[in-house]
Design an enzyme around this catalytic site. Structure first.
Site, PDB file in Angstrom:
ATOM      1  N   ASN A 287       0.680  -1.204   0.167  1.00  0.00           N
ATOM      2  CA  ASN A 287      -0.069  -0.080   0.008  1.00  0.00           C
ATOM      3  C   ASN A 287       1.020   1.343  -0.074  1.00  0.00           C
ATOM      4  O   ASN A 287       1.514   1.453   1.001  1.00  0.00           O
ATOM      5  CB  ASN A 287      -0.892   0.057   1.312  1.00  0.00           C
ATOM      6  CG  ASN A 287      -1.757   1.243   1.400  1.00  0.00           C
ATOM      7  OD1 ASN A 287      -1.806   2.037   0.420  1.00  0.00           O
ATOM      8  ND2 ASN A 287      -2.509   1.437   2.380  1.00  0.00           N
TER       9      ASN A 287
ATOM     10  N   ASN B  76      -9.049  -1.922  -0.925  1.00  0.00           N
ATOM     11  CA  ASN B  76      -9.990  -3.097  -1.234  1.00  0.00           C
ATOM     12  C   ASN B  76      -9.424  -4.095  -2.338  1.00  0.00           C
ATOM     13  O   ASN B  76      -9.729  -5.138  -2.605  1.00  0.00           O
ATOM     14  CB  ASN B  76     -11.377  -3.045  -1.063  1.00  0.00           C
ATOM     15  CG  ASN B  76     -11.762  -2.844   0.320  1.00  0.00           C
ATOM     16  OD1 ASN B  76     -11.295  -3.245   1.176  1.00  0.00           O
ATOM     17  ND2 ASN B  76     -13.013  -2.165   0.261  1.00  0.00           N
TER      18      ASN B  76
ATOM     19  N   ASP C 276      -2.474  -1.904   9.884  1.00  0.00           N
ATOM     20  CA  ASP C 276      -3.515  -2.878  10.001  1.00  0.00           C
ATOM     21  C   ASP C 276      -4.578  -2.816   9.255  1.00  0.00           C
ATOM     22  O   ASP C 276      -5.541  -3.796   9.044  1.00  0.00           O
ATOM     23  CB  ASP C 276      -4.139  -2.256  11.534  1.00  0.00           C
ATOM     24  CG  ASP C 276      -3.081  -2.471  12.560  1.00  0.00           C
ATOM     25  OD1 ASP C 276      -2.157  -3.384  12.518  1.00  0.00           O
ATOM     26  OD2 ASP C 276      -2.992  -1.735  13.668  1.00  0.00           O
TER      27      ASP C 276
ATOM     28  N   GLU D 247      -7.543  -6.145   5.118  1.00  0.00           N
ATOM     29  CA  GLU D 247      -7.970  -6.756   3.757  1.00  0.00           C
ATOM     30  C   GLU D 247      -7.362  -8.162   3.618  1.00  0.00           C
ATOM     31  O   GLU D 247      -8.241  -8.965   2.785  1.00  0.00           O
ATOM     32  CB  GLU D 247      -7.322  -5.738   2.681  1.00  0.00           C
ATOM     33  CG  GLU D 247      -7.996  -4.335   2.547  1.00  0.00           C
ATOM     34  CD  GLU D 247      -7.421  -3.667   1.131  1.00  0.00           C
ATOM     35  OE1 GLU D 247      -7.222  -4.497   0.233  1.00  0.00           O
ATOM     36  OE2 GLU D 247      -7.399  -2.429   1.148  1.00  0.00           O
TER      37      GLU D 247
ATOM     38  N   GLY E 133       2.815   0.785   8.630  1.00  0.00           N
ATOM     39  CA  GLY E 133       1.423   1.549   8.855  1.00  0.00           C
ATOM     40  C   GLY E 133       1.526   2.766   9.847  1.00  0.00           C
ATOM     41  O   GLY E 133       2.440   3.002  10.423  1.00  0.00           O
TER      42      GLY E 133
HETATM   43  N1  LIG Z   1      -3.727   2.395  -3.252  1.00  0.00           N
HETATM   44  C1  LIG Z   1      -4.356   2.615  -2.296  1.00  0.00           C
HETATM   45  N2  LIG Z   1      -5.282   3.758  -2.057  1.00  0.00           N
HETATM   46  C2  LIG Z   1      -6.024   4.179  -1.332  1.00  0.00           C
HETATM   47  N3  LIG Z   1      -6.185   3.298  -0.042  1.00  0.00           N
HETATM   48  C3  LIG Z   1      -5.671   2.341   0.001  1.00  0.00           C
HETATM   49  C4  LIG Z   1      -4.829   1.805  -1.328  1.00  0.00           C
HETATM   50  N4  LIG Z   1      -4.157   0.800  -0.710  1.00  0.00           N
HETATM   51  C5  LIG Z   1      -4.734   0.356   0.269  1.00  0.00           C
HETATM   52  N5  LIG Z   1      -5.672   1.253   0.968  1.00  0.00           N
HETATM   53  C6  LIG Z   1      -6.442   1.292   1.986  1.00  0.00           C
HETATM   54  O1  LIG Z   1      -5.736   2.304   2.913  1.00  0.00           O
HETATM   55  C7  LIG Z   1      -6.200   1.775   4.300  1.00  0.00           C
HETATM   56  C8  LIG Z   1      -4.943   2.327   5.021  1.00  0.00           C
HETATM   57  O2  LIG Z   1      -3.708   1.592   4.761  1.00  0.00           O
HETATM   58  P1  LIG Z   1      -2.775   0.981   5.869  1.00  0.00           P
HETATM   59  O3  LIG Z   1      -3.447   0.087   6.832  1.00  0.00           O
HETATM   60  O4  LIG Z   1      -1.716   0.303   5.105  1.00  0.00           O
HETATM   61  O5  LIG Z   1      -2.097   2.142   6.698  1.00  0.00           O
HETATM   62  P2  LIG Z   1      -2.602   3.179   7.894  1.00  0.00           P
HETATM   63  O6  LIG Z   1      -3.958   3.392   7.891  1.00  0.00           O
HETATM   64  O7  LIG Z   1      -1.519   4.250   7.863  1.00  0.00           O
HETATM   65  O8  LIG Z   1      -2.014   2.273   9.078  1.00  0.00           O
HETATM   66  P3  LIG Z   1      -2.913   1.569  10.099  1.00  0.00           P
HETATM   67  O9  LIG Z   1      -4.158   0.775   9.798  1.00  0.00           O
HETATM   68  O10 LIG Z   1      -1.943   0.841  11.056  1.00  0.00           O
HETATM   69  O11 LIG Z   1      -3.499   2.775  10.833  1.00  0.00           O
HETATM   70  C9  LIG Z   1      -6.330   0.404   4.222  1.00  0.00           C
HETATM   71  O12 LIG Z   1      -7.654   0.315   4.872  1.00  0.00           O
HETATM   72  C10 LIG Z   1      -6.480  -0.275   3.045  1.00  0.00           C
HETATM   73  O13 LIG Z   1      -7.734  -0.538   2.358  1.00  0.00           O
HETATM   74  C1  LIG Z   2      -2.532  10.165  28.831  1.00  0.00           C
HETATM   75  C2  LIG Z   2      -2.435   9.185  28.008  1.00  0.00           C
HETATM   76  C3  LIG Z   2      -3.213   8.722  27.077  1.00  0.00           C
HETATM   77  C4  LIG Z   2      -2.560   7.624  26.050  1.00  0.00           C
HETATM   78  C5  LIG Z   2      -3.899   6.731  25.410  1.00  0.00           C
HETATM   79  C6  LIG Z   2      -3.199   5.490  25.138  1.00  0.00           C
HETATM   80  C7  LIG Z   2      -3.834   4.313  25.029  1.00  0.00           C
HETATM   81  C8  LIG Z   2      -3.448   3.553  23.836  1.00  0.00           C
HETATM   82  C9  LIG Z   2      -4.408   2.380  23.610  1.00  0.00           C
HETATM   83  C10 LIG Z   2      -3.949   1.718  22.418  1.00  0.00           C
HETATM   84  C11 LIG Z   2      -5.146   0.659  22.011  1.00  0.00           C
HETATM   85  C12 LIG Z   2      -4.731   0.397  20.518  1.00  0.00           C
HETATM   86  C13 LIG Z   2      -5.871  -0.593  20.028  1.00  0.00           C
HETATM   87  C14 LIG Z   2      -5.509  -0.855  18.583  1.00  0.00           C
HETATM   88  C15 LIG Z   2      -6.379  -0.747  17.655  1.00  0.00           C
HETATM   89  C16 LIG Z   2      -6.208  -1.083  16.200  1.00  0.00           C
HETATM   90  O1  LIG Z   2      -6.758  -1.954  15.944  1.00  0.00           O
HETATM   91  C17 LIG Z   2      -6.377   0.144  15.335  1.00  0.00           C
HETATM   92  C18 LIG Z   2      -6.166  -0.111  14.016  1.00  0.00           C
HETATM   93  O2  LIG Z   2      -4.990   0.163  13.590  1.00  0.00           O
HETATM   94  N1  LIG Z   2      -5.933   1.311  15.809  1.00  0.00           N
HETATM   95  C19 LIG Z   2      -6.800   2.292  16.115  1.00  0.00           C
HETATM   96  C20 LIG Z   2      -6.035   3.530  16.448  1.00  0.00           C
HETATM   97  O3  LIG Z   2      -7.913   2.270  16.168  1.00  0.00           O
END
Ligand SMILES: Nc1ncnc2c1ncn2[C@@H]1O[C@H](COP(=O)(O)OP(=O)(O)OP(=O)(O)O)[C@@H](O)[C@H]1O
Ligand SMILES: CCCCCCCCCCCCC/C=C/[C@@H](O)[C@H](CO)NC(C)=O
Ligand SMILES: [Ca+2]
Length: 594
Positions: free
Chosen positions: A133, A169, A192, A197, A234
Site C-alpha cells: 500500500n 480493497n 492494520d 484486507e 502503517g
Molecule cells: N492504493 C490505495 N489507495 C487508497 N487506499 C488504499 C490503497 N491501498 C490500500 N488502501 C487502504 O488504505 C487503508 C489504510 O492503509 P494501511 O493500513 O496500510 O495504513 P494506515 O492506515 O496508515 O495504518 P494503520 O491501519 O496501521 O493505522 C487500508 O484500509 C486499505 O484498505
Molecule cells: C494520557 C495518555 C493517554 C494515552 C492513551 C493511550 C491508549 C492507547 C491504547 C491503544 C489501543 C490500541 C488498540 C488498537 C487498535 C487498532 O486495531 C486500530 C487499527 O490500527 N487502531 C486504532 C488507532 O484504532
C-alpha cells in the site's frame, strides 16, 4: 523425529581465527579455539533459523561475491539484537564467512547444511504474493519493501509476485477472486488496514472453497491454510506488534523467510444474521470509535492523527448508554487478570489447539464439535451488563502497539479461542485519564472501580428500546438500516460494495471505487458528531480494527485459531522470565491442527 547425531564436524576459519564447526541434529555451532586448542566462545544457531548457505564470500547489499577462494562458504542466519534497550525482540540478518581446509570439505558443509535445512524446515514459503500500500502510514511501504525485504526474500530463494495497490480493497478482492495456485502465503506491506484486507480475503476465500456460509453465526468456520505475513509500514501496526513484539520490517521479513507459523483467533462481527466484518485486534465502542471517526478528518497528519484525535475526544468527555451481553469463557482455564503473558510457545494457546481441533476428527465429530461449540450455548449461559460506558472494547489478543506496549488487555492470548471484553463505565475525566494513562505504564488498568474485564467467547451489544440515537444524520443507527441492506447478505463483504459505506448500501461506480482512501476518508469523517456538530449524538460508532462499522447493534463471536501468520508470538525477554514462569511450552511453530 529429530536426532542429535553429528552430521559433520571440522576445523574452519573465520578471518584468521580457528574454530571448530559442528552440525549435529538441528543445530549448527562454531566454537573459537585458542592457541592451546581450548574452547573460547561458541555461537550456536538452530537450523530452523538459518536463512541461506552460499558458496564463497557473499554479501547481500548488493548481493555480490567478494574476493574469495573455493574453500569459502557464507552462512546467513537470524541474529537477535540485544533487547535490553527496550527495543523488543528485534531480529537482524547475521552473516558469517567460513574458510575450510579444502574445497571438498567446503562442498560437504554446503551440502550437509542445505540437507539439514530441507529436513528441518519443510514448511518454508517458496512463492509469495505481496501487496504494497503506497499510501499507508508514512507512505514509505514501497521503499521499505524494496530496500529491506526483497533482498532477504531473494537470498532465501523466495520468489515474490508484487502488487502495488491502486485502490482500497484491491488486495482483498485479488485474494477472493484470482488464481492463487502455487502461492504459499500472502504478504501486506502496510498497516492494520492492509492486514485487515488480507484477513478478509483469506477467510472469505477459504469459506467459499469449503462451501461454508460466513453469515451463519453458529457455523464452525473453516481454518485457513494460506499464511498471512505483515511487513509493518502503517500508522499503528498493532497486529504486527502484538504477534511479533516489535514493528520492524526486517524482523518480520525474517519470520516470513523461516516459515514461522502463529495461529490467531478471529472475531466475526454480525448484524441481524449478516456478517459485517472480521477483527483480530479491537472491536471498540465509545472512546475508540470516536477517536477513529475523528482521526479520519486529520488523515493528512499521518500517524500523529490518532494522538491528536485522542486528545480532542478525551476533552469531549462522552459516555454512551447500552446493554452488553456476553458468553463467558471457562474461567477455570485462564483469566484476563492472571498476570500471565502470551509469549512465543505459549502453553495456554497450544493446549487450546487440542481443545479446538481434537486429533481424531472425522466428519461426524466435526459436526458434533460445531454443535458443542455454539448451538448448545443456551441463553442461560449469557450474562448481561447495562449502563453508561466510556468505552466497550473486545480484543482477541493483547493489542499491544508502540503507544501501549502492554496493550488493551495485557494477559490476552493470541490463539486460545477467547477474547477479552473490557467495560469502562462512565466516570469523571480524571478517572478516565488514569485508565488511559495506565495503558502506557506497568500499572494495572483493570484495577479501577469503574473498569471490569471478562474473558469471553461471544458478545452482543444493543440499546434499550427507545434509547437508540434519533439523530437523522446518524447512519450507523440501527434504525437507519433499511431493509435493503440485509436483502442480500452475500453483498456486505462483496467487492462491488464499498465495505466502508456507512449504513446506506452503496454500489460505487468504478471510478468512485478507485478513489480509495479519499472516498473512505470523506465517508468516515461524515460521522463525527460531538466535536464539531451542534447536535451531540446519543450513540457512538464501533471501531473494528481501524474501520468504522455501519451498525451500532452487533453481535460478535470468537473463532479460535482461524488464521495463521508468519510469526511466532512475542519472544520472551530473558530479563523478565520470572513474569511468565510455567506458561511456556514450545516454539510457535509447534502448533498444528492438521
Ligand atoms: N492504493 C490505495 N489507495 C487508497 N487506499 C488504499 C490503497 N491501498 C490500500 N488502501 C487502504 O488504505 C487503508 C489504510 O492503509 P494501511 O493500513 O496500510 O495504513 P494506515 O492506515 O496508515 O495504518 P494503520 O491501519 O496501521 O493505522 C487500508 O484500509 C486499505 O484498505
Ligand atoms: C494520557 C495518555 C493517554 C494515552 C492513551 C493511550 C491508549 C492507547 C491504547 C491503544 C489501543 C490500541 C488498540 C488498537 C487498535 C487498532 O486495531 C486500530 C487499527 O490500527 N487502531 C486504532 C488507532 O484504532
Ligand atoms: Ca484470544
Amino acid at each position: 523425529m529429530e536426532t542429535d547425531s553429528v552430521k559433520l564436524e571440522s576445523s574452519v576459519w573465520l578471518g584468521n581465527k580457528r574454530h571448530r564447526a559442528l552440525l549435529s541434529g538441528w543445530r549448527f555451532s562454531w566454537t573459537e579455539l585458542d592457541k592451546k586448542n581450548r574452547d573460547k566462545n561458541t555461537i550456536s544457531v538452530p537450523v530452523s533459523e538459518v536463512v541461506a548457505v552460499m558458496e564463497g564470500q557473499v554479501e547481500i547489499h548488493p548481493q555480490k561475491k567478494t574476493k574469495d577462494t573455493d574453500r569459502d562458504f557464507t552462512l546467513f542466519y537470524v541474529k537477535r539484537s540485544n533487547t535490553s534497550g527496550g527495543k523488543g525482540p528485534l531480529w537482524s540478518l547475521g552473516r558469517s564467512q567460513f574458510c575450510c581446509l579444502s574445497r571438498d570439505l567446503r562442498d560437504q558443509w554446503v551440502t550437509q547444511l542445505r540437507i539439514a535445512l530441507k529436513t528441518h524446515c519443510p514448511s518454508r514459503p517458496c512463492r509469495l504474493l505481496v501487496f504494497i500500500n503506497p499510501y499507508g502510514g508514512k507512505k514509505k511501504a514501497k521503499q521499505i519493501f524494496h530496500s529491506s525485504v526483497a533482498p532477504l526474500f531473494e537470498l532465501a530463494g523466495i520468489s515474490s509476485h508484487v502488487v502495488v495497490t491502486e485502490r482500497a480493497n484491491q488486495a482483498r478482492d485479488h485474494i477472493l477472486k484470482k488464481d492463487l495456485t502455487g502461492f504459499d502465503g500472502v504478504i501486506c506491506v502496510g498497516g492494520d488496514g492492509m492486514f485487515s484486507e488480507l484477513l478478509h480475503g483469506v477467510i472469505g476465500r477459504t469459506q467459499q472453497e469449503a462451501g461454508v456460509s460466513e453469515h451463519d453465526q453458529s457455523v464452525m468456520l473453516q481454518p485457513c491454510d494460506l499464511h498471512i505475513g505483515i511487513i509493518p509500514a502503517g500508522s499503528t501496526d498493532c497486529v504486527c506488534f502484538a504477534t511479533v513484539g516489535v514493528n520492524d520490517p526486517v524482523t518480520s521479513a525474517l519470520h516470513i523467510v523461516i516459515g514461522d507459523s502463529q495461529p490467531l483467533d478471529v472475531c466475526s462481527v454480525h448484524h441481524c444474521s449478516t456478517l459485517v466484518r472480521y477483527s483480530v485486534s479491537l472491536v471498540g465502542y465509545g472512546f475508540y470509535g470516536d477517536v477513529l471517526a475523528e482521526s479520519e478528518r486529520h488523515r493528512w497528519m499521518g500517524p500523529l492523527r490518532y494522538d491528536y484525535s485522542g486528545f480532542l475526544v478525551y476533552l469531549c468527555n462522552r459516555s454512551y448508554q447500552g446493554i452488553v451481553q456476553y458468553l463467558p469463557a471457562d474461567s477455570q482455564i485462564t483469566s484476563p487478570r492472571d498476570n500471565s503473558r502470551c509469549l512465543s510457545g505459549c502453553r495456554v494457546c497450544s493446549e487450546s489447539t487440542e481443545r479446538l481441533f481434537p486429533r481424531s476428527e472425522s466428519c461426524s465429530s466435526l459436526y458434533s464439535r460445531q454443535l458443542s461449540q455454539y448451538s448448545i450455548e443456551s441463553e442461560d449461559n449469557w450474562l448481561s451488563v447495562e449502563g453508561r460506558f466510556r468505552c466497550v472494547s473486545l480484543t482477541c489478543m493483547s493489542s499491544s502497539c508502540p503507544r501501549s506496549p502492554k496493550g488493551l488487555s495485557p494477559s490476552a492470548h493470541l490463539a486460545d479461542g477467547t477474547g477479552d471484553l473490557i467495560l469502562v463505565r462512565n466516570t469523571n475525566p480524571l478517572g478516565f485519564l488514569t485508565y488511559l494513562h495506565r495503558h502506557t505504564t506497568t500499572q494495572d488498568q483493570f484495577d479501577l472501580p469503574f473498569v471490569e474485564v471478562h474473558r469471553v467467547k461471544a458478545v452482543r451489544f444493543s440499546f434499550l428500546p427507545g434509547e437508540e440515537d434519533d439523530d437523522e444524520d446518524q447512519p450507523n443507527d440501527s434504525q437507519n438500516n433499511t431493509p435493503g441492506i440485509l436483502e442480500d447478505p452475500e453483498t456486505l463483504c462483496n467487492s462491488d460494495i464499498e465495505s466502508n459505506s456507512f449504513g446506506s448500501k452503496q454500489h460505487l461506480a468504478g471510478n468512485q471505487r478507485e478513489q480509495g482512501m479519499t472516498e473512505k476518508s470523506r465517508n468516515k469523517s461524515d460521522y463525527l458528531c460531538g466535536l464539531c456538530s451542534s447536535k451531540r449524538s446519543a450513540t457512538s460508532v464501533w471501531n473494528c480494527d481501524g474501520e468504522i462499522l455501519p451498525y451500532a447493534e452487533i453481535s460478535c463471536r470468537v473463532h479460535g485459531q482461524l488464521v495463521r501468520l508468519f510469526a511466532r508470538g512475542v519472544e520472551e525477554d530473558p530479563s523478565s522470565r520470572k513474569y511468565n514462569e510455567g506458561n511456556r511450552n514450545c516454539r510457535g511453530r509447534c502448533f498444528s491442527h492438521s
